[in-house]
Design an enzyme around this catalytic site. Structure first.
Site, mmCIF file in Angstrom:
data_model
loop_
_atom_site.group_PDB
_atom_site.id
_atom_site.type_symbol
_atom_site.label_atom_id
_atom_site.label_comp_id
_atom_site.label_asym_id
_atom_site.label_seq_id
_atom_site.Cartn_x
_atom_site.Cartn_y
_atom_site.Cartn_z
ATOM 1 C CG ASP A 197 -8.364 -4.306 -2.995
ATOM 2 O OD1 ASP A 197 -7.562 -3.370 -3.193
ATOM 3 O OD2 ASP A 197 -9.602 -4.180 -3.048
ATOM 4 C CG HIS A 246 -2.076 0.924 1.112
ATOM 5 N ND1 HIS A 246 -2.014 2.252 1.399
ATOM 6 C CD2 HIS A 246 -3.329 0.688 0.666
ATOM 7 C CE1 HIS A 246 -3.195 2.814 1.174
ATOM 8 N NE2 HIS A 246 -4.012 1.882 0.724
HETATM 9 C C1 SDX Z 1 -6.117 0.074 -3.094
HETATM 10 O O1 SDX Z 1 -4.240 4.494 -2.030
HETATM 11 C C2 SDX Z 1 -5.233 3.916 -1.483
HETATM 12 O O2 SDX Z 1 -5.701 4.285 -0.407
HETATM 13 C C3 SDX Z 1 -5.836 2.758 -2.273
HETATM 14 C C4 SDX Z 1 -6.896 1.926 -1.565
HETATM 15 C C5 SDX Z 1 -8.169 2.700 -1.342
HETATM 16 O O3 SDX Z 1 -8.920 2.324 -0.431
HETATM 17 O O4 SDX Z 1 -8.465 3.615 -2.155
HETATM 18 O O5 SDX Z 1 -6.389 1.470 -0.317
HETATM 19 C C6 SDX Z 1 -7.277 0.708 -2.416
HETATM 20 O O6 SDX Z 1 -5.827 0.399 -4.204
HETATM 21 C C7 SDX Z 1 -5.294 -0.918 -2.328
HETATM 22 C C8 SDX Z 1 -4.065 -1.448 -3.144
HETATM 23 C C9 SDX Z 1 -4.559 -2.530 -4.075
HETATM 24 N N1 SDX Z 1 -3.486 -2.926 -5.037
HETATM 25 C C10 SDX Z 1 -2.855 -4.106 -4.912
HETATM 26 O O7 SDX Z 1 -3.066 -4.926 -4.014
HETATM 27 C C11 SDX Z 1 -1.864 -4.393 -6.044
HETATM 28 C C12 SDX Z 1 -0.556 -4.927 -5.469
HETATM 29 N N2 SDX Z 1 0.109 -3.843 -4.739
HETATM 30 C C13 SDX Z 1 1.181 -3.116 -5.382
HETATM 31 O O8 SDX Z 1 1.007 -2.978 -6.773
HETATM 32 C C14 SDX Z 1 1.595 -1.868 -4.603
HETATM 33 O O9 SDX Z 1 1.771 -2.239 -3.309
HETATM 34 C C15 SDX Z 1 0.709 -0.632 -4.648
HETATM 35 C C16 SDX Z 1 0.333 -0.238 -6.038
HETATM 36 C C17 SDX Z 1 -0.538 -0.832 -3.840
HETATM 37 C C18 SDX Z 1 1.519 0.506 -4.008
HETATM 38 O O10 SDX Z 1 2.556 0.809 -4.910
HETATM 39 P P1 SDX Z 1 3.808 1.648 -4.419
HETATM 40 O O11 SDX Z 1 3.360 2.818 -3.618
HETATM 41 O O12 SDX Z 1 4.676 1.884 -5.599
HETATM 42 O O13 SDX Z 1 4.497 0.594 -3.463
HETATM 43 P P2 SDX Z 1 5.766 0.863 -2.589
HETATM 44 O O14 SDX Z 1 6.417 2.182 -2.941
HETATM 45 O O15 SDX Z 1 5.356 0.647 -1.156
HETATM 46 O O16 SDX Z 1 6.757 -0.328 -3.044
HETATM 47 C C19 SDX Z 1 7.942 -0.494 -2.317
HETATM 48 C C20 SDX Z 1 8.623 -1.703 -2.944
HETATM 49 C C21 SDX Z 1 8.830 -1.580 -4.448
HETATM 50 O O17 SDX Z 1 9.967 -2.323 -4.776
HETATM 51 P P3 SDX Z 1 11.416 -1.490 -4.872
HETATM 52 O O18 SDX Z 1 11.218 -0.410 -5.901
HETATM 53 O O19 SDX Z 1 11.674 -0.948 -3.465
HETATM 54 O O20 SDX Z 1 12.408 -2.577 -5.279
HETATM 55 O O21 SDX Z 1 7.793 -2.859 -2.750
HETATM 56 C C22 SDX Z 1 7.464 -3.437 -4.007
HETATM 57 C C23 SDX Z 1 7.636 -2.331 -5.037
HETATM 58 O O22 SDX Z 1 7.891 -2.871 -6.308
HETATM 59 N N3 SDX Z 1 6.088 -3.886 -3.919
HETATM 60 C C24 SDX Z 1 5.674 -5.131 -4.179
HETATM 61 C C25 SDX Z 1 4.288 -5.128 -3.941
HETATM 62 N N4 SDX Z 1 3.914 -3.897 -3.548
HETATM 63 C C26 SDX Z 1 5.030 -3.136 -3.535
HETATM 64 N N5 SDX Z 1 6.319 -6.228 -4.607
HETATM 65 C C27 SDX Z 1 5.567 -7.354 -4.807
HETATM 66 N N6 SDX Z 1 4.237 -7.423 -4.570
HETATM 67 C C28 SDX Z 1 3.554 -6.331 -4.146
HETATM 68 N N7 SDX Z 1 2.251 -6.398 -3.923
#
Ligand code: SDX
Length: 426
Positions: free
Chosen positions: A361, A304
């Site tokens: 989710d 998140h």
């Molecule tokens: C919702 O914003 C909100 O409030 C949204 C929401 C709402 O109520 O409106 O809460 C609803 O959208 C929840 C999120 C649902 N999406 C998912 O579950 C999809 C999987 N999650 C990821 O795609 C990701 O965690 C995001 C999109 C949710 C957040 O993306 P960020 O902000 O880019 O994540 P981050 O900066 O915390 O990532 C840090 C690291 C990164 O790797 P590095 O660049 O440090 O090497 O963690 C990795 C990311 O690639 N990472 C993941 C991951 N989520 C982050 N790696 C593998 N699996 C994941 N799920």
């Protein structure tokens, strides 16, 4: 005492005001930065950028706190209903009994669609995704209902009309996609019960209303009702800032929510779990893929932008999962797969190091399956729940004296000036 941040650029000091929120959050006010320093800030994804001052929802990502108008989500999930929570978000306070009754009556009065709207559905392919249909239908509402000219008029009529009709639209989309007769709402049913009725009742096999599912749907929609400046809410505010009608702004929010990184994740989680089951993939397989930087795969339902601990909504959703499945005596193997995957991920160094936890989710799809909602409708369910939040945020933006049309700047990295080359010289 007002606070300032000091910025030193090329030997010159600039004092920038610091805005302090009611929960102690601090923001450097850079509204005059470019004018005073010739510099802009750079923050792709706006992870460090406040777009507004808002009094609607407070989140603390480190502590896993979520409050709507100051009330903790745990209390609302336990004690409130979706209609009452919607009223709280849109008006800023809990309704008294008379106001709540009036709200329910208006939601009922607005629950029918204009009969001409039914023809729109006939022209979508049967396999059309319901989020695309919903976005189009919400935009089309402007052709049938008046625009909000100024926000002093009885905005509640417009807001409640939208909240009521979008729920009906979703059920109609489902029925038509199945080739089934559409079902009209009943005046004696609550908002949530009427949705289940319109989705699952049919003339020859009446739907048996289960209060357990009605209660679960109330909680499900309360948990989704708002979440400060998430992607789709930001879209509603950005599109609304151009002073377009509210229907178009909400339609933009629905489109933004559709993405698998955002609201579309609830559908993607179930597809991921089903894929594990069908291909005999263990949690270790999936976690390996998620860790692999060369693989675009993300563990759906995990991580998140704001929460760097367990999403408080996910905790409530997980508890509700257990309760609903037990009560309905449903044994959904995907719940076991989800719990094994969660356990493995929470104990994996990659997820621990990056503070990746289950979000709203991860378990929501299991609850929706228990209600009989088809996977393709999962994000539509999220959209219905988020409507009061989008509306509250749209209204706050429209009334904010500080707000202007949203128009970010950029850092240009393209070609410097060069002349046009005639075709015979290329
Ligand atoms: C919702 O914003 C909100 O409030 C949204 C929401 C709402 O109520 O409106 O809460 C609803 O959208 C929840 C999120 C649902 N999406 C998912 O579950 C999809 C999987 N999650 C990821 O795609 C990701 O965690 C995001 C999109 C949710 C957040 O993306 P960020 O902000 O880019 O994540 P981050 O900066 O915390 O990532 C840090 C690291 C990164 O790797 P590095 O660049 O440090 O090497 O963690 C990795 C990311 O690639 N990472 C993941 C991951 N989520 C982050 N790696 C593998 N699996 C994941 N799920």
């Amino acid at each position: 005492m007002s606070e300032f941040a000091t910025l030193l650029i090329d030997g010159k000091e600039y004092k920038l005001p610091v805005i302090v929120g009611t929960e102690g959050e601090k923001a450097i006010d850079i509204r005059k930065l470019r004018q005073e320093t010739g510099h802009i800030t750079f923050d792709p994804g706006f992870g460090n950028t406040g777009s507004c001052q808002s009094a609607i929802t407070f989140m603390d990502g480190e502590k896993g706190i979520l409050r709507y108008r100051g009330i903790p989500i745990e209390q609302l999930a336990e004690k409130s209903t979706f209609v009452e929570t919607a009223y709280l978000l849109m008006n800023g306070y809990l309704p008294d009994r008379e106001s709540l009754t009036r709200t329910s009556v208006m939601l009922n009065d607005f629950s029918l669609l204009h009969e001409d709207m039914k023809f729109f559905y006939q022209n979508f392919p049967s396999k059309a995704h319901p989020m695309g249909i919903l976005s189009a239908m919400v935009n089309a509402l402007r052709s049938f209902y008046p625009e909000l000219i100024d926000l002093d008029e009885d905005v509640n009529r417009t807001f409640l009309r939208i909240i009521s009709k979008v729920r009906t639209m979703a059920a109609v989309a489902y029925k038509i996609s199945r080739g089934h007769a559409t079902v009209y709402p009943r005046p004696d049913y609550s908002y949530c019960a009427n949705f289940l009725h319109m989705m699952f009742d049919n003339p020859v096999i009446p739907y048996r209303m289960d209060q357990e599912l009605v209660d679960a749907l109330n909680v499900f929609w309360i948990l989704h009702a708002d979440h400060e400046q998430n992607c789709s809410t930001a879209a509603v505010r950005v599109v609304g800032s151009g002073k377009v009608n509210i229907y178009a702004a909400l339609s933009a929010g629905i489109s933004a929510l559709w993405g698998p990184l955002h609201g579309g994740a609830n559908q993607a989680v179930i597809q991921m779990l089903e894929g594990m089951q069908q291909n005999n993939l263990t949690p270790a397989h999936v976690i390996e893929k998620a860790r692999d930087k060369t693989d675009p795969f993300k563990l759906m339902g995990f991580g998140h932008r704001v929460y760097k601990t367990y999403d408080p909504r996910a905790k409530i959703m997980k508890t509700m999962c257990d309760k609903v499945l037990k009560k309905l005596q449903i044994n959904d193997p995907l719940l076991d797969v989800a719990m094994e995957l969660e356990e493995a991920a929470l104990n994996d160094s990659y997820f621990q190091d990056k503070n990746l936890y289950p979000n709203v989710d991860f378990y929501s799809g299991i609850v929706l399956r228990a209600m009989g909602i088809p996977t393709k409708m999962f994000t539509v369910m999220f959209a219905i729940g988020r409507l009061p939040g989008w509306i509250a945020q749209w209204r706050e933006d429209a009334l904010d004296p500080n707000q202007k049309i949203s128009r970010p700047r950029q850092v240009y990295m393209g070609e410097t000036i060069r002349d046009y080359i005639p075709m015979d010289k290329r």
